[in-house]
Design an enzyme around this catalytic site. Structure first.
Site, PDB file in Angstrom:
ATOM      1  CB  ILE A  22      -0.940   0.003   1.221  1.00 42.68           C
ATOM      2  CG1 ILE A  22      -1.917  -1.171   1.151  1.00 42.68           C
ATOM      3  CG2 ILE A  22      -1.715   1.310   1.315  1.00 42.68           C
ATOM      4  CD1 ILE A  22      -2.753  -1.343   2.399  1.00 42.68           C
ATOM      5  CE1 TYR A 176      -1.493  -5.165  11.686  1.00 42.39           C
ATOM      6  CE2 TYR A 176      -3.701  -6.116  11.705  1.00 42.39           C
ATOM      7  CZ  TYR A 176      -2.736  -5.333  11.095  1.00 42.39           C
ATOM      8  OH  TYR A 176      -3.027  -4.713   9.902  1.00 42.39           O
ATOM      9  CE  LYS A 180      -2.329  -1.624  11.360  1.00 41.21           C
ATOM     10  NZ  LYS A 180      -1.723  -0.572  10.497  1.00 41.21           N
ATOM     11  CB  THR A 213       0.394  -6.355   1.236  1.00 42.49           C
ATOM     12  OG1 THR A 213       0.093  -6.628   2.615  1.00 42.49           O
ATOM     13  CG2 THR A 213      -0.591  -5.328   0.705  1.00 42.49           C
TER      14      THR A 213
END
Length: 303
Positions: A22, A176, A180, A213
């Site tokens: 990205i 994770y 975020k 990704t």
């Protein structure tokens, strides 16, 4: 990309993690708009190849790489020093880089890696660049901080007493998700402080969606298999994933507008707890302590 924006050759952007996925797609699109794009990353080996590719594809020579390891506060400070030595403005900061569901390990400063790289690294970087962002923004042409979070934040839990989960059983997914979630809280608090100062800088957070990704290399093998077999159906391309980031960075629709959680160009509600101003303030103060910044009062950071 489903919208064409006007060229912006006089603007300068920093994109973290711009050598892959990205970040690469974001840097390339901003370069295509004529911006001076500085990619901040820790992959020296790949950097020159990426820079050459973006320059060739966009016909923009104002694309460069500066080393920045978001897992090292010393490296972040060195990056900011080198950037400021260029004596150029900063109109767009894209906090994009990150790690995803990695095995339990620590950054150079001893932080759990998701917390250190995804959140604290960007917290420190943004605060150290705020003075330049404020000087670069102007009425009707605000500087912008765009931070990439994830829908994973909806299942995140924030434990301010033990952000590194040192007393529990390590969960890559939980770590994770927490990082975020912290990025959303950080963005809302940052926007509130900027607005209180009357600053011509806005802060928004974006959700790129599920993007194909290399971040998925640490995910459970079954998920990787589904990604390989059905990725073209279930996952966005990096270019598609970058679109909301680009939109937040350049669209006239968001001029002077901050404190938004954006998905597919639309304002969306984030997890309810992210709107808790007390929690935002507590996380900010804790983050200042962990990164060695002054306390979290508006005057201390946004002078």
């Amino acid at each position: 990309m489903n919208r064409v924006f006007c060229r912006q050759p006089d603007r300068v952007a920093i994109v973290t993690g711009g050598t892959d996925g990205i970040g690469f797609a974001t840097a390339k699109y901003l370069a295509r708009l004529g911006m001076h794009v500085i990619i901040a990353g820790n992959n020296d080996a790949k950097a020159q190849e990426v820079i050459c590719k973006i320059r060739e594809e966009t016909l923009n020579s104002k694309v460069e790489f500066l080393y920045c390891d978001l897992g090292s506060m010393a490296s972040i400070r060195q990056f900011v020093h080198k950037f400021k030595m260029k004596n150029v403005p900063l109109h767009v900061l894209v906090n994009n880089a990150g790690v995803m569901m990695v095995p339990q390990r620590q950054t150079k400063d001893g932080f759990e890696e998701h917390l250190g790289v995804n959140y604290l690294g960007h917290f420190l970087l943004t605060n150290l660049l705020l003075d330049t962002l404020k000087e670069s923004g102007s009425p009707g042409c605000s500087a912008r901080v765009v931070t990439v979070s994830s829908a994973t934040h909806y299942v995140g839990e924030l434990n301010l007493d033990d952000l590194q989960d040192s007393r529990g059983c390590y969960s890559p997914h939980g770590a994770y998700a927490q990082s975020k979630l912290a990025l959303v809280l950080f963005t809302y608090r940052l926007q509130r402080l900027l607005a209180a100062q009357g600053s011509h800088v806005t802060a928004n957070v974006v959700d790129p969606g599920v993007v194909n990704t290399d971040l998925y290399r640490h995910v459970f093998w079954g998920t990787r298999l589904v990604k390989r077999v059905l990725g073209w159906l279930l996952f966005k391309t990096p270019e598609e994933g970058a679109w909301t980031t680009v939109y937040a960075a350049v669209t006239p629709d968001l001029e002077g507008v901050g404190g938004r959680y954006l998905y597919n160009e639309k304002e969306t509600r984030s997890l309810q707890v992210t709107y808790d101003q007390k929690l935002q303030q507590q996380l900010w103060a804790t983050s200042c302590q962990l990164t060695g910044l002054p306390d979290g009062s508006p005057g201390a950071i946004l002078r």
